[in-house]
Design a protein around this motif. Structure first.
Motif, PDB file in Angstrom:
ATOM      1  N   TYR A   1      43.360  42.603  40.705  1.00  0.00           N
ATOM      2  CA  TYR A   1      42.778  41.599  41.598  1.00  0.00           C
ATOM      3  C   TYR A   1      42.367  40.355  40.810  1.00  0.00           C
ATOM      4  O   TYR A   1      42.645  39.231  41.221  1.00  0.00           O
ATOM      5  N   LEU A   2      41.719  40.554  39.671  1.00  0.00           N
ATOM      6  CA  LEU A   2      41.289  39.422  38.846  1.00  0.00           C
ATOM      7  C   LEU A   2      42.487  38.612  38.354  1.00  0.00           C
ATOM      8  O   LEU A   2      42.427  37.378  38.286  1.00  0.00           O
TER       9      LEU A   2
ATOM     10  N   LYS B   1      45.496  38.477  39.960  1.00  0.00           N
ATOM     11  CA  LYS B   1      46.087  37.846  41.148  1.00  0.00           C
ATOM     12  C   LYS B   1      45.317  36.604  41.571  1.00  0.00           C
ATOM     13  O   LYS B   1      45.899  35.614  41.999  1.00  0.00           O
ATOM     14  N   LYS B   2      44.008  36.630  41.436  1.00  0.00           N
ATOM     15  CA  LYS B   2      43.164  35.495  41.816  1.00  0.00           C
ATOM     16  C   LYS B   2      43.062  34.447  40.708  1.00  0.00           C
ATOM     17  O   LYS B   2      42.311  33.489  40.815  1.00  0.00           O
ATOM     18  N   CYS B   3      43.814  34.650  39.634  1.00  0.00           N
ATOM     19  CA  CYS B   3      43.835  33.722  38.491  1.00  0.00           C
ATOM     20  C   CYS B   3      42.459  33.574  37.835  1.00  0.00           C
ATOM     21  O   CYS B   3      42.140  32.528  37.270  1.00  0.00           O
ATOM     22  N   ILE B   4      41.660  34.612  37.910  1.00  0.00           N
ATOM     23  CA  ILE B   4      40.369  34.610  37.244  1.00  0.00           C
ATOM     24  C   ILE B   4      40.566  34.950  35.777  1.00  0.00           C
ATOM     25  O   ILE B   4      39.864  34.445  34.905  1.00  0.00           O
TER      26      ILE B   4
END
Length: 60
Positions: free
Chosen positions: A43-44, A46-49
């Protein structure tokens, strides 16, 4: 925006989920918290975090 270097350890995430879930009355098994840690990491990304550093993986 300033760029900083952050290291994300999925084992540390899994341990965090385990403690938080047990504190809330759940009884997760190791495989479940490992999956949650992997999902969180994905998730991190994918969200470009975060960006996955492949070179770090190959050093182990």
């Amino acid at each position: 925006m300033k760029e900083i270097e952050v290291f994300i350890d999925t084992e540390e995430i899994a341990e965090f989920f385990f403690h938080e879930l047990t504190k809330r009355g759940f009884v997760p098994v190791e495989q479940e918290v490992d999956e949650l840690a992997d999902i969180t990491f994905e998730y991190l990304i994918k969200k470009c975090i975060i960006d996955e550093d492949v070179s770090f993986d190959s050093e182990e």
